[in-house]
Design a protein around this motif. Structure first.
Motif, PDB file in Angstrom:
ATOM      1  N   LEU A 148      18.985  41.006  38.777  1.00  0.00           N
ATOM      2  CA  LEU A 148      19.876  40.858  37.635  1.00  0.00           C
ATOM      3  C   LEU A 148      21.324  40.768  38.088  1.00  0.00           C
ATOM      4  O   LEU A 148      22.099  39.922  37.605  1.00  0.00           O
ATOM      5  N   ARG A 149      21.704  41.642  39.036  1.00  0.00           N
ATOM      6  CA  ARG A 149      23.077  41.641  39.529  1.00  0.00           C
ATOM      7  C   ARG A 149      23.401  40.307  40.211  1.00  0.00           C
ATOM      8  O   ARG A 149      24.488  39.737  40.020  1.00  0.00           O
ATOM      9  N   ASP A 150      22.471  39.809  41.008  1.00  0.00           N
ATOM     10  CA  ASP A 150      22.705  38.534  41.696  1.00  0.00           C
ATOM     11  C   ASP A 150      22.870  37.381  40.700  1.00  0.00           C
ATOM     12  O   ASP A 150      23.721  36.499  40.872  1.00  0.00           O
ATOM     13  N   THR A 151      22.064  37.408  39.651  1.00  0.00           N
ATOM     14  CA  THR A 151      22.147  36.348  38.639  1.00  0.00           C
ATOM     15  C   THR A 151      23.490  36.376  37.932  1.00  0.00           C
ATOM     16  O   THR A 151      24.133  35.340  37.723  1.00  0.00           O
ATOM     17  N   LEU A 152      23.945  37.563  37.560  1.00  0.00           N
ATOM     18  CA  LEU A 152      25.216  37.682  36.862  1.00  0.00           C
ATOM     19  C   LEU A 152      26.398  37.345  37.772  1.00  0.00           C
ATOM     20  O   LEU A 152      27.401  36.779  37.324  1.00  0.00           O
ATOM     21  N   GLU A 153      26.287  37.678  39.049  1.00  0.00           N
ATOM     22  CA  GLU A 153      27.356  37.332  39.990  1.00  0.00           C
ATOM     23  C   GLU A 153      27.486  35.820  40.147  1.00  0.00           C
ATOM     24  O   GLU A 153      28.588  35.288  40.283  1.00  0.00           O
ATOM     25  N   LYS A 154      26.359  35.119  40.110  1.00  0.00           N
ATOM     26  CA  LYS A 154      26.407  33.658  40.186  1.00  0.00           C
ATOM     27  C   LYS A 154      27.105  33.070  38.960  1.00  0.00           C
ATOM     28  O   LYS A 154      27.706  31.995  39.038  1.00  0.00           O
ATOM     29  N   ALA A 155      27.029  33.782  37.842  1.00  0.00           N
ATOM     30  CA  ALA A 155      27.691  33.324  36.616  1.00  0.00           C
ATOM     31  C   ALA A 155      29.165  33.712  36.568  1.00  0.00           C
ATOM     32  O   ALA A 155      29.860  33.400  35.604  1.00  0.00           O
ATOM     33  N   GLY A 156      29.676  34.407  37.608  1.00  0.00           N
ATOM     34  CA  GLY A 156      31.090  34.762  37.678  1.00  0.00           C
ATOM     35  C   GLY A 156      31.398  36.208  37.408  1.00  0.00           C
ATOM     36  O   GLY A 156      32.566  36.587  37.294  1.00  0.00           O
ATOM     37  N   LEU A 157      30.365  37.062  37.284  1.00  0.00           N
ATOM     38  CA  LEU A 157      30.593  38.478  37.002  1.00  0.00           C
ATOM     39  C   LEU A 157      30.915  39.233  38.292  1.00  0.00           C
ATOM     40  O   LEU A 157      30.243  39.043  39.308  1.00  0.00           O
ATOM     41  N   GLU A 158      31.941  40.074  38.240  1.00  0.00           N
ATOM     42  CA  GLU A 158      32.319  40.898  39.393  1.00  0.00           C
ATOM     43  C   GLU A 158      32.581  42.328  38.920  1.00  0.00           C
ATOM     44  O   GLU A 158      33.118  42.551  37.828  1.00  0.00           O
ATOM     45  N   GLU A 159      32.197  43.281  39.758  1.00  0.00           N
ATOM     46  CA  GLU A 159      32.417  44.690  39.431  1.00  0.00           C
ATOM     47  C   GLU A 159      33.849  45.082  39.778  1.00  0.00           C
ATOM     48  O   GLU A 159      34.385  44.691  40.827  1.00  0.00           O
ATOM     49  N   VAL A 160      34.485  45.839  38.880  1.00  0.00           N
ATOM     50  CA  VAL A 160      35.847  46.310  39.112  1.00  0.00           C
ATOM     51  C   VAL A 160      35.812  47.450  40.127  1.00  0.00           C
ATOM     52  O   VAL A 160      35.054  48.415  39.962  1.00  0.00           O
ATOM     53  N   LYS A 161      36.619  47.349  41.154  1.00  0.00           N
ATOM     54  CA  LYS A 161      36.702  48.421  42.143  1.00  0.00           C
ATOM     55  C   LYS A 161      37.428  49.613  41.524  1.00  0.00           C
ATOM     56  O   LYS A 161      38.517  49.464  40.974  1.00  0.00           O
ATOM     57  N   ALA A 162      36.811  50.801  41.633  1.00  0.00           N
ATOM     58  CA  ALA A 162      37.406  51.961  40.973  1.00  0.00           C
ATOM     59  C   ALA A 162      37.372  53.205  41.851  1.00  0.00           C
ATOM     60  O   ALA A 162      38.412  53.835  42.076  1.00  0.00           O
ATOM     61  N   ALA A 163      36.213  53.600  42.337  1.00  0.00           N
ATOM     62  CA  ALA A 163      36.080  54.849  43.094  1.00  0.00           C
ATOM     63  C   ALA A 163      36.969  54.818  44.334  1.00  0.00           C
ATOM     64  O   ALA A 163      36.892  53.904  45.159  1.00  0.00           O
ATOM     65  N   GLY A 164      37.842  55.859  44.433  1.00  0.00           N
ATOM     66  CA  GLY A 164      38.737  55.964  45.584  1.00  0.00           C
ATOM     67  C   GLY A 164      39.973  55.099  45.484  1.00  0.00           C
ATOM     68  O   GLY A 164      40.854  55.187  46.349  1.00  0.00           O
ATOM     69  N   GLU A 165      40.084  54.297  44.458  1.00  0.00           N
ATOM     70  CA  GLU A 165      41.245  53.418  44.295  1.00  0.00           C
ATOM     71  C   GLU A 165      42.332  54.134  43.499  1.00  0.00           C
ATOM     72  O   GLU A 165      42.078  55.095  42.767  1.00  0.00           O
ATOM     73  N   ALA A 166      43.562  53.651  43.639  1.00  0.00           N
ATOM     74  CA  ALA A 166      44.655  54.167  42.820  1.00  0.00           C
ATOM     75  C   ALA A 166      44.451  53.691  41.378  1.00  0.00           C
ATOM     76  O   ALA A 166      43.997  52.571  41.135  1.00  0.00           O
ATOM     77  N   PHE A 167      44.777  54.588  40.459  1.00  0.00           N
ATOM     78  CA  PHE A 167      44.582  54.249  39.052  1.00  0.00           C
ATOM     79  C   PHE A 167      45.406  53.020  38.675  1.00  0.00           C
ATOM     80  O   PHE A 167      46.608  52.942  38.919  1.00  0.00           O
ATOM     81  N   ASP A 168      44.727  52.012  38.069  1.00  0.00           N
ATOM     82  CA  ASP A 168      45.376  50.771  37.646  1.00  0.00           C
ATOM     83  C   ASP A 168      45.073  50.573  36.159  1.00  0.00           C
ATOM     84  O   ASP A 168      43.927  50.288  35.789  1.00  0.00           O
ATOM     85  N   PRO A 169      46.086  50.721  35.304  1.00  0.00           N
ATOM     86  CA  PRO A 169      45.826  50.583  33.861  1.00  0.00           C
ATOM     87  C   PRO A 169      45.358  49.195  33.453  1.00  0.00           C
ATOM     88  O   PRO A 169      44.862  49.011  32.349  1.00  0.00           O
ATOM     89  N   ASN A 170      45.520  48.212  34.342  1.00  0.00           N
ATOM     90  CA  ASN A 170      45.061  46.868  34.031  1.00  0.00           C
ATOM     91  C   ASN A 170      43.535  46.734  34.130  1.00  0.00           C
ATOM     92  O   ASN A 170      42.957  45.829  33.516  1.00  0.00           O
ATOM     93  N   PHE A 171      42.911  47.634  34.918  1.00  0.00           N
ATOM     94  CA  PHE A 171      41.467  47.538  35.133  1.00  0.00           C
ATOM     95  C   PHE A 171      40.734  48.851  34.877  1.00  0.00           C
ATOM     96  O   PHE A 171      39.510  48.861  34.802  1.00  0.00           O
ATOM     97  N   HIS A 172      41.463  49.944  34.772  1.00  0.00           N
ATOM     98  CA  HIS A 172      40.831  51.257  34.607  1.00  0.00           C
ATOM     99  C   HIS A 172      41.226  51.883  33.270  1.00  0.00           C
ATOM    100  O   HIS A 172      42.350  51.692  32.789  1.00  0.00           O
ATOM    101  N   GLN A 173      40.279  52.638  32.697  1.00  0.00           N
ATOM    102  CA  GLN A 173      40.542  53.410  31.490  1.00  0.00           C
ATOM    103  C   GLN A 173      40.290  54.879  31.819  1.00  0.00           C
ATOM    104  O   GLN A 173      39.152  55.286  32.023  1.00  0.00           O
ATOM    105  N   ALA A 174      41.366  55.648  31.897  1.00  0.00           N
ATOM    106  CA  ALA A 174      41.253  57.052  32.281  1.00  0.00           C
ATOM    107  C   ALA A 174      40.739  57.882  31.115  1.00  0.00           C
ATOM    108  O   ALA A 174      41.256  57.798  29.998  1.00  0.00           O
ATOM    109  N   VAL A 175      39.727  58.667  31.396  1.00  0.00           N
ATOM    110  CA  VAL A 175      39.155  59.547  30.378  1.00  0.00           C
ATOM    111  C   VAL A 175      39.775  60.939  30.472  1.00  0.00           C
ATOM    112  O   VAL A 175      40.056  61.583  29.456  1.00  0.00           O
TER     113      VAL A 175
END
Length: 217
Positions: free
Chosen positions: A139-166
């Motif tokens: 499923l992941r491979d199929t969606l990636e071929k369609a242009g889907l990418e996972e947002v990098k989050a763990a260990g990254e600096a908080f970015d309000p453009n891509f992250h929603q802090a809970v």
């Protein structure tokens, strides 16, 4: 030589031409503008037209206007037909734009249905887990071929453009503002964010735990 009189078409003037003894007209000089060719073929100004000529001209203009109006109506009808066809084509395109993606996802659905069927066997826990993992990978491979990418989050600096802090939590190993937990993964489609990652952010070492999330602005 005999002189003869010749009447022009309008019979408004008489011209005298010499004639030779054998009956032929002698050559004479004709001044410019004195040609006997009628100039009636030239279009006359409106102020010089008679009532009859004006009525004829009006009839001609009426017929021409009628033809032009019919051409206008046909062109407008053709424009409306083109708009209707374009609208229908657009609706069809939107309706079936995900057809290829759906076709690629059908095998994934088949595999999940098979996994549920085999889950009824108590001894099938191991193979079931392996099958679900393979299905998820497909499923992941199929969606990636369609242009889907996972947002990098763990260990990254908080970015309000891509992250929603809970929330924020103290963490001895993470710098303030660093993402320490991912509650829900975020994704982009062809580099456009479609879902931000829901994260927990470090408030720094020794800080009190806070339920207030950092601003996403």
């Amino acid at each position: 030589m005999v002189q003869v009189e010749v009447k022009d078409k309008d019979e408004k003037s008489r011209k005298t031409h010499p004639m030779t003894d054998d009956g032929a007209l002698a050559e004479t000089d004709v001044p410019d503008g004195g040609s006997e060719v009628s100039e009636g073929n030239e279009e006359k100004p409106l102020e010089k037209l008679t009532r009859k000529d004006l009525l004829a001209r009006a009839r001609e203009l009426r017929e021409s206007a009628k033809k032009n109006y019919e051409l206008y109506l046909r062109s407008q009808a053709e424009v409306q037909n083109i708009k209707r066809r374009a609208k229908k084509d657009k609706e069809e395109w939107v309706k079936f734009s995900n057809e290829n993606l759906i076709k690629q996802l059908l095998p994934v659905m088949d595999n999940l249905e098979n996994a549920i069927l085999h889950a009824k066997d108590d001894n099938a826990v191991g193979p079931l887990k392996e099958g679900v993992e393979l299905t998820l990978k497909g499923l992941r491979d199929t969606l990636e071929k369609a242009g889907l990418e996972e947002v990098k989050a763990a260990g990254e600096a908080f970015d309000p453009n891509f992250h929603q802090a809970v929330s924020e939590q103290p963490d001895e190993t993470a710098a303030p503002g660093q993402v320490i937990h991912v509650l829900q993964k975020g994704y982009t489609l062809n580099q456009r964010l479609i879902r931000p990652a829901m994260v927990v952010v470090s408030s720094g070492p020794g800080a009190q735990e806070s339920s207030q999330a950092p601003s996403n602005e």
